[in-house]
Scaffold this active site. Structure first.
Site, PDB file in Angstrom:
ATOM      1  N   GLU A  46       0.782  -1.201   0.081  1.00 27.55           N
ATOM      2  CA  GLU A  46       0.034  -0.011   0.083  1.00 27.55           C
ATOM      3  C   GLU A  46       0.784   1.185  -0.029  1.00 27.55           C
ATOM      4  O   GLU A  46       1.966   1.187   0.827  1.00 27.55           O
ATOM      5  CB  GLU A  46      -0.904   0.156   1.191  1.00 27.55           C
ATOM      6  CG  GLU A  46      -2.033   1.048   1.197  1.00 27.55           C
ATOM      7  CD  GLU A  46      -1.384   2.247   2.179  1.00 27.55           C
ATOM      8  OE1 GLU A  46      -2.155   3.478   1.896  1.00 27.55           O
ATOM      9  OE2 GLU A  46      -0.461   2.374   2.663  1.00 27.55           O
ATOM     10  N   SER A  47       0.414   2.276  -0.902  1.00 30.21           N
ATOM     11  CA  SER A  47       1.072   3.430  -1.044  1.00 30.21           C
ATOM     12  C   SER A  47       2.667   3.287  -1.246  1.00 30.21           C
ATOM     13  O   SER A  47       3.006   2.896  -2.548  1.00 30.21           O
ATOM     14  CB  SER A  47       1.223   4.173   0.555  1.00 30.21           C
ATOM     15  OG  SER A  47       1.592   5.350   0.278  1.00 30.21           O
ATOM     16  N   ALA A  48       3.733   3.633  -0.395  1.00 34.19           N
ATOM     17  CA  ALA A  48       5.007   3.370  -0.589  1.00 34.19           C
ATOM     18  C   ALA A  48       5.234   1.783  -1.078  1.00 34.19           C
ATOM     19  O   ALA A  48       6.124   1.412  -1.821  1.00 34.19           O
ATOM     20  CB  ALA A  48       6.077   3.867   0.195  1.00 34.19           C
ATOM     21  N   GLN A  65      -2.299  -1.344  -3.694  1.00 38.96           N
ATOM     22  CA  GLN A  65      -3.149  -0.352  -3.030  1.00 38.96           C
ATOM     23  C   GLN A  65      -2.544   1.074  -3.013  1.00 38.96           C
ATOM     24  O   GLN A  65      -1.684   1.325  -2.572  1.00 38.96           O
ATOM     25  CB  GLN A  65      -3.445  -0.439  -1.727  1.00 38.96           C
ATOM     26  CG  GLN A  65      -4.254  -2.170  -1.465  1.00 38.96           C
ATOM     27  CD  GLN A  65      -4.670  -2.147   0.043  1.00 38.96           C
ATOM     28  OE1 GLN A  65      -4.184  -3.338   0.391  1.00 38.96           O
ATOM     29  NE2 GLN A  65      -5.354  -1.560   0.527  1.00 38.96           N
TER      30      GLN A  65
END
Length: 558
Positions: A242-244, A270
């Site tokens: 998720e994200s990074a 994500q």
């Protein structure tokens, strides 16, 4: 116009995973520990016995070192595999998180209680340099030869902060057992901030760029070597982030000419996709500042001098860097860049060249990706200030007319801004909803759509939009809200488990999730209310995202 803020110190961006508080142990488990109770689960790795802990339907083996401690002369070097294991180890508590860069989320008083409640709950272990450990969660009764599918989680935090202790894999394993399709959950730490993403010509010449990604890759090799001892199948590994963490997954897909080396067979992302980031020399100014702060400016070999500098000095220098929730927002000081080794070209260029692992993937976003990152810029209140901010922070080489076109496609009208679909509500400042829309699309939504449009006709792909928690004042369906859904044992968890097991999110009792089609792109849509799932078209803000994609590719983030 002046806006006041209440600063919220964050231990970790993604503290939404219903983390379970735990005690901690030193990250390097080199010394055998006292024997645990005979009922504790155990696993043999090489000549070592790791004694874990049981929690309901899951067994947990925590804090297992997969690399030698990156300290001393191993600081700012490629990770070195851990020595063969021997002796007995206590694997019932998380190891150290990797050194964290401090950050503060600046929240207007009117919404502070809502944001605090929304973000609260995560627990992060004490941090330090000796941090390269991973964790394995298995179903309680799994046997060595079970050959279960494996999902490997990479946490987010802007490559600045975060840790595995904030993400309890028990709910994922428990959901998989309840579904009758058990899986194994693995999570790993990786070096962060300047310790993991130092960037300069010196770093490039030494071949030690993107060390955080190299840490992740070594952990994936560890999974190949050892996961069978836990009952996992090394041929059935799915990357998930998720994200990074999602951006990291995308870079594992695009590195090595797209050759996954058998390390994974699927990817679940994500709020992250291949970005347009530039050469590692773009971090030279930050590197020079770190060198000066460490007293290394006169050194013949500044990189070696940094290896010998006190840890506290480097940590203080990291904390002096622009932070994720500060005014520079998603223009990160410490992030993956083109290093000629792990990232050989601008990631979106690699995608165009076909340097992508040919594996099924899921890629999705939250509806209001940009709101959290726009709270620090409520002082930007005019069109001219928005234009100046976009040019100075994200697009310094864009022309005045290109910037004007962005403003035209993302008008000041609050009803068209983010949180989307909330009319004039959440207008925290005259330009807040506009900036939130632009920043969310620039970094998250446009890169997802670009990736899907480039690859969905070449490999199985699925996409989603997460619109839950839309009523959260100020920030709506913000970045990281989908973590609550996927770690919470909900329908989204079931879709994840189905994908890990069969490389397709569809399964019994769930709304059918169509594969993404470039001709008629559709999204699984996660909603609040009595109808929690729907299929919607990926046809929003097309012209705006196309322009942002073109500008990113013409002017990659430095």
């Amino acid at each position: 116009m002046h806006f006041s803020y209440i600063p919220l110190a964050l231990a970790e961006l993604a503290a939404l995973s219903r983390a379970v508080p735990t005690s901690t142990v030193p990250a390097s488990l080199s010394a055998p520990s006292a024997a645990a109770p005979p009922t504790a689960p155990t696993v043999r790795l090489d000549a070592g016995i790791f004694v874990g802990a049981s929690e309901g339907p899951a067994n947990k083996f925590l804090g297992i070192p997969f690399a030698q401690p990156p300290v001393g002369d191993l600081r700012f070097r490629l990770p070195v595999p851990a020595a063969p294991y021997a002796g007995t180890y206590n694997a019932s508590a998380f190891g150290l998180a990797c050194a964290q860069q401090n950050d503060t989320l600046r929240v207007p008083p009117a919404i502070v209680s809502n944001v605090t409640q929304f973000l609260g709950g995560g627990v992060i272990a004490p941090s330090g340099e000796d941090c390269l450990t991973l964790n394995v969660y298995t179903p309680a009764n799994v046997t060595r030869g079970a050959k279960l599918p494996v999902v490997v989680w990479i946490f987010g935090g802007g490559f600045e902060f975060g840790g595995t202790s904030s993400y309890d894999g028990t709910a994922v394993v428990a959901t998989s057992v309840k579904m009758g399709t058990p899986v194994i959950f693995v999570s790993m730490n990786y070096r962060l901030s300047l310790f993991g993403f130092l960037a300069s010509k010196e770093v490039k010449e030494a071949g030690v760029g993107n060390l955080g990604l190299q840490d992740q890759r070594l952990a994936l090799h560890w999974v190949q070597e050892y996961i069978s001892a836990f009952g996992g199948d090394p041929a059935k590994v799915t990357l998930w982030g998720e994200s990074a963490g999602a951006l990291s997954v995308a870079l594992h897909m695009t590195t090595n000419g797209g050759d996954a080396e058998g390390l994974f067979r699927g990817a679940f992302m994500q709020s992250g996709a291949p970005l347009a980031v530039g050469d590692i020399s773009g971090g030279q100014a930050d590197y020079d500042r770190i060198v000066a702060d460490a007293g290394c400016a006169a050194a013949r070999d500044t990189l070696q001098c940094l290896r010998e500098a006190p840890f506290e000095t480097l940590l203080q220098a990291a904390n002096g860097s622009p932070a994720l929730f500060g005014p520079s927002a998603l223009n990160l000081s410490w992030q993956p860049r083109v290093d000629g080794v792990f990232v050989t070209d601008v990631p979106q260029t690699l995608v165009k060249q076909g340097s992508v692992a040919d594996v099924p993937f899921v890629n999705g976003n939250c509806d209001d990706e940009g709101t959290l990152f726009s709270l620090a810029t409520l002082n930007i209140t005019t069109d001219a200030e928005v234009k100046a901010y976009l040019q100075s922070n994200y697009l310094p080489e864009a022309s005045s007319s290109q910037l004007d076109k962005i403003l035209e496609l993302y008008p000041q009208d609050p009803a068209q801004g983010s949180p989307f679909g909330t009319g004039t509500n959440n207008t925290l400042s005259p330009q807040f909803k506009r900036l939130a829309a632009i920043q969310g699309d620039l970094v998250f939504q446009s890169s997802r759509r670009f990736f899907l449009q480039e690859r969905a006709h070449k490999q199985p792909a699925f996409a989603y939009i997460h619109k839950r928690f839309k009523a959260t004042p100020g920030i709506g369906s913000a970045h990281i809200t989908d973590i609550i859904s996927v770690f919470g044992g909900t329908d989204m968890t079931e879709y994840l488990v189905n994908f890990v097991v069969g490389l397709n999110p569809n399964g019994p009792g769930l709304l059918g999730w169509p594969a993404y089609s470039t001709a008629a792109p559709r999204l699984m849509t996660f909603l609040d209310g009595p109808v929690p799932l729907n299929i919607t078209a990926d046809d929003f803000r097309v012209e705006g995202m196309q322009l942002l994609t073109e500008l990113q590719q013409a002017h990659p983030l430095e």
